[in-house]
Design an enzyme around this catalytic site. Structure first.
Site, PDB file in Angstrom:
ATOM      1  N   LYS A   1       0.750  -1.305  -0.660  1.00  0.00           N
ATOM      2  CA  LYS A   1       0.252   0.377  -0.081  1.00  0.00           C
ATOM      3  C   LYS A   1       0.787   1.174   0.386  1.00  0.00           C
ATOM      4  O   LYS A   1       0.527   1.926  -0.898  1.00  0.00           O
ATOM      5  CB  LYS A   1      -0.700   0.341   1.040  1.00  0.00           C
ATOM      6  CG  LYS A   1      -1.809  -0.891   1.080  1.00  0.00           C
ATOM      7  CD  LYS A   1      -2.764  -1.006   2.886  1.00  0.00           C
ATOM      8  CE  LYS A   1      -1.765  -1.910   3.510  1.00  0.00           C
ATOM      9  NZ  LYS A   1      -1.736  -3.016   3.434  1.00  0.00           N
TER      10      LYS A   1
ATOM     11  N   GLU B   1      -4.559  -4.588  -7.155  1.00  0.00           N
ATOM     12  CA  GLU B   1      -6.248  -4.825  -6.398  1.00  0.00           C
ATOM     13  C   GLU B   1      -5.543  -4.732  -5.229  1.00  0.00           C
ATOM     14  O   GLU B   1      -7.086  -5.565  -4.312  1.00  0.00           O
ATOM     15  CB  GLU B   1      -7.121  -6.018  -7.449  1.00  0.00           C
ATOM     16  CG  GLU B   1      -7.944  -6.902  -7.217  1.00  0.00           C
ATOM     17  CD  GLU B   1      -9.067  -6.093  -6.684  1.00  0.00           C
ATOM     18  OE1 GLU B   1      -9.570  -4.794  -8.027  1.00  0.00           O
ATOM     19  OE2 GLU B   1      -9.458  -5.500  -5.550  1.00  0.00           O
TER      20      GLU B   1
ATOM     21  N   VAL C   1      -6.106  -2.409  -1.593  1.00  0.00           N
ATOM     22  CA  VAL C   1      -7.545  -3.050  -0.397  1.00  0.00           C
ATOM     23  C   VAL C   1      -8.364  -4.754  -0.768  1.00  0.00           C
ATOM     24  O   VAL C   1      -9.293  -5.091  -1.877  1.00  0.00           O
ATOM     25  CB  VAL C   1      -8.319  -1.831  -0.773  1.00  0.00           C
ATOM     26  CG1 VAL C   1      -9.371  -1.642  -0.407  1.00  0.00           C
ATOM     27  CG2 VAL C   1      -7.795  -0.434  -1.231  1.00  0.00           C
TER      28      VAL C   1
ATOM     29  N   ASP D   1      -4.356   1.863   8.976  1.00  0.00           N
ATOM     30  CA  ASP D   1      -4.347   0.655   7.835  1.00  0.00           C
ATOM     31  C   ASP D   1      -5.670   0.663   7.317  1.00  0.00           C
ATOM     32  O   ASP D   1      -5.761   1.669   5.797  1.00  0.00           O
ATOM     33  CB  ASP D   1      -4.426  -0.832   7.955  1.00  0.00           C
ATOM     34  CG  ASP D   1      -4.481  -1.619   7.185  1.00  0.00           C
ATOM     35  OD1 ASP D   1      -3.999  -1.914   6.634  1.00  0.00           O
ATOM     36  OD2 ASP D   1      -5.422  -2.158   7.208  1.00  0.00           O
TER      37      ASP D   1
ATOM     38  N   LYS E   1      -6.238   2.512   2.421  1.00  0.00           N
ATOM     39  CA  LYS E   1      -7.299   2.275   2.135  1.00  0.00           C
ATOM     40  C   LYS E   1      -8.427   3.065   1.581  1.00  0.00           C
ATOM     41  O   LYS E   1      -7.881   2.899   0.297  1.00  0.00           O
ATOM     42  CB  LYS E   1      -7.955   0.415   3.318  1.00  0.00           C
ATOM     43  CG  LYS E   1      -6.791  -0.535   2.555  1.00  0.00           C
ATOM     44  CD  LYS E   1      -7.066  -1.069   3.803  1.00  0.00           C
ATOM     45  CE  LYS E   1      -6.057  -2.258   3.852  1.00  0.00           C
ATOM     46  NZ  LYS E   1      -6.645  -3.253   5.040  1.00  0.00           N
TER      47      LYS E   1
ATOM     48  N   GLY F   1      -4.910 -12.075   3.881  1.00  0.00           N
ATOM     49  CA  GLY F   1      -4.281 -13.551   3.700  1.00  0.00           C
ATOM     50  C   GLY F   1      -3.228 -13.896   2.137  1.00  0.00           C
ATOM     51  O   GLY F   1      -3.828 -13.593   1.552  1.00  0.00           O
TER      52      GLY F   1
HETATM   53  N1  LIG Z   1      -0.505 -10.422   4.264  1.00  0.00           N
HETATM   54  C1  LIG Z   1      -1.548  -9.532   4.130  1.00  0.00           C
HETATM   55  O1  LIG Z   1      -2.901 -10.369   4.279  1.00  0.00           O
HETATM   56  C2  LIG Z   1      -1.791  -8.820   2.956  1.00  0.00           C
HETATM   57  C3  LIG Z   1      -2.993  -8.512   2.382  1.00  0.00           C
HETATM   58  C4  LIG Z   1      -2.873  -6.825   1.454  1.00  0.00           C
HETATM   59  C5  LIG Z   1      -1.955  -6.241   1.387  1.00  0.00           C
HETATM   60  N2  LIG Z   1      -0.284  -7.234   2.466  1.00  0.00           N
HETATM   61  C6  LIG Z   1       0.913  -6.294   1.739  1.00  0.00           C
HETATM   62  O2  LIG Z   1       1.496  -7.080   1.027  1.00  0.00           O
HETATM   63  C7  LIG Z   1       2.824  -6.915   1.491  1.00  0.00           C
HETATM   64  C8  LIG Z   1       3.548  -8.201   1.976  1.00  0.00           C
HETATM   65  O3  LIG Z   1       3.158  -8.722   2.786  1.00  0.00           O
HETATM   66  P1  LIG Z   1       3.491  -9.995   4.281  1.00  0.00           P
HETATM   67  O4  LIG Z   1       2.149 -10.268   4.759  1.00  0.00           O
HETATM   68  O5  LIG Z   1       3.726 -11.290   2.688  1.00  0.00           O
HETATM   69  O6  LIG Z   1       5.336  -9.511   4.250  1.00  0.00           O
HETATM   70  P2  LIG Z   1       5.824 -10.118   4.784  1.00  0.00           P
HETATM   71  O7  LIG Z   1       5.935 -11.738   5.303  1.00  0.00           O
HETATM   72  O8  LIG Z   1       7.244  -9.858   5.687  1.00  0.00           O
HETATM   73  O9  LIG Z   1       6.968 -10.591   3.095  1.00  0.00           O
HETATM   74  C9  LIG Z   1       8.229  -9.137   2.940  1.00  0.00           C
HETATM   75  C10 LIG Z   1       8.527  -9.971   1.979  1.00  0.00           C
HETATM   76  O10 LIG Z   1       9.438  -8.674   1.310  1.00  0.00           O
HETATM   77  C11 LIG Z   1      11.519  -9.412   1.692  1.00  0.00           C
HETATM   78  N3  LIG Z   1      11.790  -7.801   2.138  1.00  0.00           N
HETATM   79  C12 LIG Z   1      11.908  -6.665   2.747  1.00  0.00           C
HETATM   80  N4  LIG Z   1      12.674  -5.759   2.974  1.00  0.00           N
HETATM   81  C13 LIG Z   1      12.872  -5.960   1.370  1.00  0.00           C
HETATM   82  C14 LIG Z   1      12.954  -4.663   1.307  1.00  0.00           C
HETATM   83  N5  LIG Z   1      14.044  -3.604   1.338  1.00  0.00           N
HETATM   84  N6  LIG Z   1      13.519  -4.764  -0.740  1.00  0.00           N
HETATM   85  C15 LIG Z   1      12.410  -5.701  -1.369  1.00  0.00           C
HETATM   86  N7  LIG Z   1      11.747  -7.003  -0.539  1.00  0.00           N
HETATM   87  C16 LIG Z   1      12.209  -7.273   1.026  1.00  0.00           C
HETATM   88  C17 LIG Z   1      11.149  -9.427   2.984  1.00  0.00           C
HETATM   89  O11 LIG Z   1      12.229 -10.247   3.028  1.00  0.00           O
HETATM   90  P3  LIG Z   1      12.614 -11.496   4.091  1.00  0.00           P
HETATM   91  O12 LIG Z   1      11.906 -12.435   3.305  1.00  0.00           O
HETATM   92  O13 LIG Z   1      14.102 -11.523   4.012  1.00  0.00           O
HETATM   93  O14 LIG Z   1      12.084 -11.436   5.013  1.00  0.00           O
HETATM   94  C18 LIG Z   1      10.110 -10.778   2.427  1.00  0.00           C
HETATM   95  O15 LIG Z   1       9.775 -11.748   1.220  1.00  0.00           O
HETATM   96  C19 LIG Z   1       3.232  -5.695   2.525  1.00  0.00           C
HETATM   97  O16 LIG Z   1       3.266  -4.511   2.065  1.00  0.00           O
HETATM   98  C20 LIG Z   1       1.071  -6.022   3.057  1.00  0.00           C
HETATM   99  O17 LIG Z   1       1.038  -4.723   3.052  1.00  0.00           O
HETATM  100  C21 LIG Z   1      -0.429  -7.924   2.789  1.00  0.00           C
END
Ligand SMILES: NC(=O)c1ccc[n+]([C@@H]2O[C@H](COP(=O)([O-])OP(=O)(O)OC[C@H]3O[C@@H](n4cnc5c(N)ncnc54)[C@H](OP(=O)(O)O)[C@@H]3O)[C@@H](O)[C@H]2O)c1
Length: 339
Positions: A127, A151, A154, A222, A226, A319
């Site tokens: 986001k 998409e 949000v 958060d 959105k 998720g």
């Molecule tokens: N989880 C959800 O349900 C959800 C829903 C909607 C949107 N999002 C968004 O989707 C994104 C990812 O969420 P997530 O839950 O997958 O987070 P996550 O599990 O913490 O994974 C983040 C990933 O990004 C990598 N990373 C960290 N810093 C970085 C950098 N500076 N440059 C490149 N890669 C980097 C991390 O590396 P390492 O593997 O080495 O730690 C990890 O692989 C976030 O922006 C979140 O707000 C998440």
């Protein structure tokens, strides 16, 4: 379609899973062959091969917490500079799923501008870049003739942005009101069942819905992010946090919640917007409002239209797999439009 994936955590791996689940059928039905050419992480480093990385081996390595694949390729690069691979001619599309920073949008904001300016399509789960400079990014994408799709940002795989921007052709969306944060909705649901705020928050943390520091969810920021993204997508307006009125659920007491129940109402954290601005605040909704019956971690949004009344969409708001699916569905749209 050659993909560079930035961020391979819960969402990035969810995206790779959906890709693995669907690749066979898509190849047969659409001739669509998506190929991962690079993966960027923070602690596991970066792996890039213009010839393509083996999807199953990549997923297994990531599940085991590393990127040390044994590869017999002469073109593989380990830990190249990210800015260099963002410009690589083999990359068609950048999928951005690194952590959100809503204050600066970085480092993703720089990654995306580089990608667009070097002729790559971009799909986002993050986001931050949209909150800081969504309209700037949309204009940049338009000027270079590439897609910028988001998409996933949000309501995850529930198509909130697609419904408002493409799903009601001929009608104008004049406003939105939604439950756009699953953590606070879970806490309010538990409180309505009789628990205290602290008990509900502790359970949300135990189940992995809430962070150790839950303030971004509980205080409404958060959901506000959105509101900023939906306002840019629907009204073409770049709002800032300072322009929004934001209050969270931290002040709500169990007795207020029980009192509302006796009045046939339900407290919900409502995120809303019109062309004039937006707001996040707890509201006691009458039980016949469709949003009043959206419980647990579910999200929902009601769009008000000029000629088609209100339209409400309910579904998962987070998720890894659901959010990965949203990235994948944007990828398919780009394939159909550009390839
Ligand atoms: N989880 C959800 O349900 C959800 C829903 C909607 C949107 N999002 C968004 O989707 C994104 C990812 O969420 P997530 O839950 O997958 O987070 P996550 O599990 O913490 O994974 C983040 C990933 O990004 C990598 N990373 C960290 N810093 C970085 C950098 N500076 N440059 C490149 N890669 C980097 C991390 O590396 P390492 O593997 O080495 O730690 C990890 O692989 C976030 O922006 C979140 O707000 C998440």
């Amino acid at each position: 379609m050659n993909i560079l994936l930035i961020g391979a955590g819960s969402v990035g791996q969810g995206f790779l899973k959906v890709l693995a689940l669907r690749s066979q059928s898509l190849q047969e039905s659409h001739g669509f062959v998506p190929r991962i050419v690079g993966v960027v992480t923070r602690s596991k480093g970066t792996l890039f091969d213009e010839a393509g990385l083996p999807l199953d081996a990549l997923r297994t390595a990531l599940q085991n917490g590393h990127l040390d694949l044994t590869l017999n390729s002469s073109t593989v690069q380990r830990n190249p500079a990210i800015q260099t691979i963002l410009q690589h001619s083999a990359v068609d599309i950048v999928v951005e799923a690194s952590p959100t920073n809503v204050q600066t949008g970085q480092p993703a904001l720089d990654y995306i501008y580089t990608a667009l300016n070097h002729g790559k399509h971009v799909v986002l789960a993050n986001k931050g870049p949209l909150v800081v400079d969504g309209i700037g990014l949309m204009r940049c994408a338009e000027s270079v003739g590439k897609a910028l799709d988001y998409e996933a940002t949000v309501m995850a795989g529930t198509p909130a942005i697609r419904l408002a921007t493409k799903g009601l052709p001929g009608a104008q969306v004049t406003g939105f009101r939604g439950i756009l944060n699953g953590t606070t909705n879970f806490i309010l649901t538990k409180m309505s069942e009789g628990g205290s705020f602290d008990e509900a928050l502790a359970e949300a943390q135990r189940l992995g819905y809430a962070e150790t520091d839950p303030s971004g969810d509980v205080d409404g920021w958060d959901a506000a992010a959105k509101v900023i993204i939906l306002s840019a997508a629907i009204f073409g307006v770049q709002l800032t946090f300072e322009q929004l009125s934001v209050s969270g659920i931290g002040e709500l007491t169990s007795s207020q919640i029980q009192q509302a129940k006796m009045e046939r109402k339900r407290w919900k954290l409502i995120a809303e917007g019109t062309r004039e601005g937006g707001r996040v605040h707890p509201v006691a909704l009458p039980v016949d409002d469709p949003l009043a019956n959206v419980n647990g971690t579910l999200n929902a949004v009601t769009y008000t239209t000029d000629i088609n009344g209100d339209v409400t969409l309910v579904g998962a708001g987070a998720g890894g797999q659901e959010t990965g699916f949203a990235l994948f569905s944007n990828l398919l749209e780009i394939y159909e439009q550009f390839f």
